[in-house]
Motif scaffolding. Structure first.
Motif, PDB file in Angstrom:
ATOM      1  N   CYS A 131       0.832  -1.287   0.033  1.00 37.33           N
ATOM      2  CA  CYS A 131       0.247  -0.095   0.001  1.00 37.33           C
ATOM      3  C   CYS A 131       0.834   1.301  -0.043  1.00 37.33           C
ATOM      4  O   CYS A 131       0.664   2.283   0.599  1.00 37.33           O
ATOM      5  N   GLU A 133       1.237   3.094  -2.862  1.00 34.18           N
ATOM      6  CA  GLU A 133       0.470   4.086  -3.513  1.00 34.18           C
ATOM      7  C   GLU A 133      -0.916   4.690  -3.334  1.00 34.18           C
ATOM      8  O   GLU A 133      -1.221   5.575  -3.267  1.00 34.18           O
ATOM      9  N   LYS A 241       0.715  -0.272 -11.576  1.00 34.93           N
ATOM     10  CA  LYS A 241       0.458   0.434 -10.530  1.00 34.93           C
ATOM     11  C   LYS A 241      -0.097  -0.250  -9.262  1.00 34.93           C
ATOM     12  O   LYS A 241       0.282  -0.349  -8.212  1.00 34.93           O
ATOM     13  N   ASN A 245       1.912  -1.520  -5.944  1.00 37.32           N
ATOM     14  CA  ASN A 245       1.185  -1.197  -4.659  1.00 37.32           C
ATOM     15  C   ASN A 245       1.117  -2.135  -3.653  1.00 37.32           C
ATOM     16  O   ASN A 245       1.098  -2.224  -2.639  1.00 37.32           O
ATOM     17  N   LYS A 273       0.098   9.466  -5.684  1.00 36.02           N
ATOM     18  CA  LYS A 273       0.372   9.940  -4.341  1.00 36.02           C
ATOM     19  C   LYS A 273       0.501  11.422  -4.174  1.00 36.02           C
ATOM     20  O   LYS A 273       0.300  11.733  -2.976  1.00 36.02           O
TER      21      LYS A 273
END
Length: 563
Positions: A131, A133, A241, A245, A273
């Motif tokens: 986590c 991102e 992405k 993440n 972000k």
């Protein structure tokens, strides 16, 4: 002093050393006894010296008994401690033996199994990067959603975590999806939210909403305004992405691709972000395989609609999914989801590009892992569809050459689709039919050193030949030659009751031999001459019903003759 009768009785019951130490019984003498007998009374003073000697001897006996008692207790303690100390003493004694005796004892020792059922894998998802991102509090606005003022858009723009479950359960997004202004952004939001949310209800209904919207778009490609609706599919950067993440590294996922620049990748990872700066709190924990399984299902379904992805994007996406499948957290997990996802990606390549796709994929995947078990596991996942089976046989051959002939260099891409079974036996080298093949000699050399590696190489060999349909399409002579090499390997391995891995290796080879022998038995000889029918001798098979009728008719004739 005179001794009484009771004293005499007590003296009889006394121990032996007291009897010896006690003075002898004397006859009472009168006072008028002669003085010559006085020296006998003086001799009684030597009694205490004898008693001291007896007491010293008794102390020595007690000390010996105490030593024996302590020794006995120590031996009982060593026995009760188990066989661990005993094995240590045995090791010490084995070291002191002669070399030939020590080697003989080592040969008689039972070997532990070295074959592992689960691949070691390659660590991809790091828990400390989980986590990094976004987390489960992500909203459509943070993904770039802008409301147009409609009721549905206003609901999505002001959506909170308390109302999230109600919106997903009501399926209002599915019903009013055509009225959403930025539908692709909403799909991306559901896709990202599903990957990290900890609630089983929320992540499952995120998946259900995505599946229903994809099915609805597939059934109704035209919008109410008469505009053709393009089916949504995750892009490579969106998938990147999501995996980053979960804790993966971007460079590891992308490999040696040249489609996206470093600036584009950095912008994709940093932009989100920066949007949630000051509000994002990194969620603790590690990724859940169940969430990743839902992501793979949605990805596979979206790819089945044949989205407009380029050949390079499909190559990168295939490599990312292959890299994900080798993470140790997914050992013996999500195999079906991975197989369907691989098959969906392969079907997206056009027929014109497919001949050049196999060499390119084999070249990209050849460096995904250097461990033989990881390579065999990845090849086994490519079983769905005709394209998957074709890629499976070629990739297994590439891995087999990398393991047994790494110094020969890479095979030219144009030669990979033309690989024959004799090439597999000789690993691409010039065959010499009078000598054992390169494959046979290499495996027999590894039998004494690394049985774990031999088991993976035999799995790759079986995958090179393929399943029953692929084996039946191969020339009979080539399959028969490869079967002969397998028989040579079986003859070169001697069974050992103290090493069960040898029996497992021979079992793999025996199963392979039986499968290939049945394929050769079922193959029919090809007619090479138009006049072969003139010299051929036909053998009509005897049918069971016809044979039964003949037996019945013969019995009836015998009864008639008897009458």
């Amino acid at each position: 002093m005179e001794m009484s009768d009771s004293d005499d009785d007590d003296l009889e019951d006394a121990p032996a050393f007291i009897k010896n130490a006690s003075p002898s019984k004397t006859v009472p003498q009168s006072s008028s006894s002669s003085p010559e007998k006085e020296p006998s009374t003086s001799s009684s003073h030597s009694g205490p010296n004898k008693l001291d000697l007896l007491l010293s001897e008794q102390r020595k006996e007690n000390a010996e008994e105490e030593y024996l008692r302590k020794t006995k207790l120590e031996l009982l303690k060593n026995i009760s401690e188990g066989s661990q100390e005993g094995s240590g003493h045995n090791d010490v004694t084995c070291d002191s033996l002669a070399e030939e005796h020590a080697s003989h004892i080592e040969q008689l020792e039972l070997k532990t199994s070295e074959l592992l059922h689960v691949q070691p894998g390659v660590l991809l998802f790091h828990p400390d990067k989980y986590c990094c991102e976004f987390d489960e509090s992500i909203t459509p606005s943070q993904c770039g959603f802008i409301s147009s003022g409609s009721s549905v858009d206003s609901l999505l723009a002001s959506l909170t975590s308390e109302r999230l479950c109600t919106v997903l359960l009501s399926k209002v997004l599915v019903t009013c999806f055509n009225r959403v202004s930025h539908s692709n952004v909403v799909m991306q939001w559901l896709f990202l939210l599903m990957s990290v949310h900890r609630s089983p209800v929320v992540k499952q209904f995120c998946c259900n909403n995505l599946m229903d919207i994809l099915q609805q778009t597939k059934n109704q490609p035209m919008s109410p305004q008469g505009v053709l609706v393009q089916t949504w599919c995750p892009t490579v950067l969106l998938l990147l992405k999501l995996l980053v993440n979960l804790g993966a590294d971007a460079n590891t996922l992308l490999g040696h691709q040249t489609l996206y620049s470093a600036a584009e990748v950095s912008q994709t990872l940093i932009s989100e972000k920066s949007d949630v700066k000051g509000e994002h709190i990194q969620q603790s924990g590690s990724f859940c395989p169940e969430n990743l399984g839902l992501v793979l299902n949605v990805l596979a379904v979206s790819l089945q609609s044949r989205p407009s992805l380029s050949k390079e994007e499909l190559h990168i996406m295939f490599y990312m999914v292959a890299k994900t499948s080798l993470d140790p957290a997914l050992q013996n997990c999500l195999q079906r989801e991975l197989q369907v996802c691989f098959s969906s990606i392969l079907e997206c390549f056009s027929d014109a590009d497919w001949p050049s796709v196999i060499p390119e994929l084999c070249r990209n995947l050849s460096s995904i892992s250097s461990h033989h078990h990881d390579q065999a596991y990845l090849v086994e996942l490519l079983t769905s569809g005709l394209r998957g089976e074709e890629l499976q046989t070629r990739l297994a051959y590439v891995f087999l050459c990398l393991q047994l002939a790494p110094d020969d260099g890479d095979m030219p891409p144009s030669e990979l689709p033309k690989v024959k079974l004799t090439d597999i036996a000789w690993l691409g080298r010039t065959p010499d039919l009078k000598q054992p093949s390169t494959l046979t000699t290499s495996i027999l050399q590894l039998v004494n050193d690394d049985l774990y590696r031999v088991s993976s190489l035999l799995r790759l060999l079986d995958l090179c030949v393929g399943n029953e349909r692929n084996r039946a399409a191969k020339p009979k002579e080539e399959l028969q030659y490869l079967l002969g090499q397998v028989k040579l390997i079986i003859k070169g391995i001697r069974d050992n009751i103290l090493q069960q891995d040898l029996s497992k290796i021979k079992d793999i080879l025996s199963r392979m031999k039986v499968k290939w022998s049945l394929t050769l038995h079922n193959q029919r000889s090809v007619q090479r001459s138009v006049f072969a029918w003139a010299t051929a001798t036909t053998h009509q098979p005897v049918l069971e019903e016809r044979l039964r009728n003949r037996i019945v008719s013969t019995e009836i004739d015998e009864d008639v003759d008897e009458l």
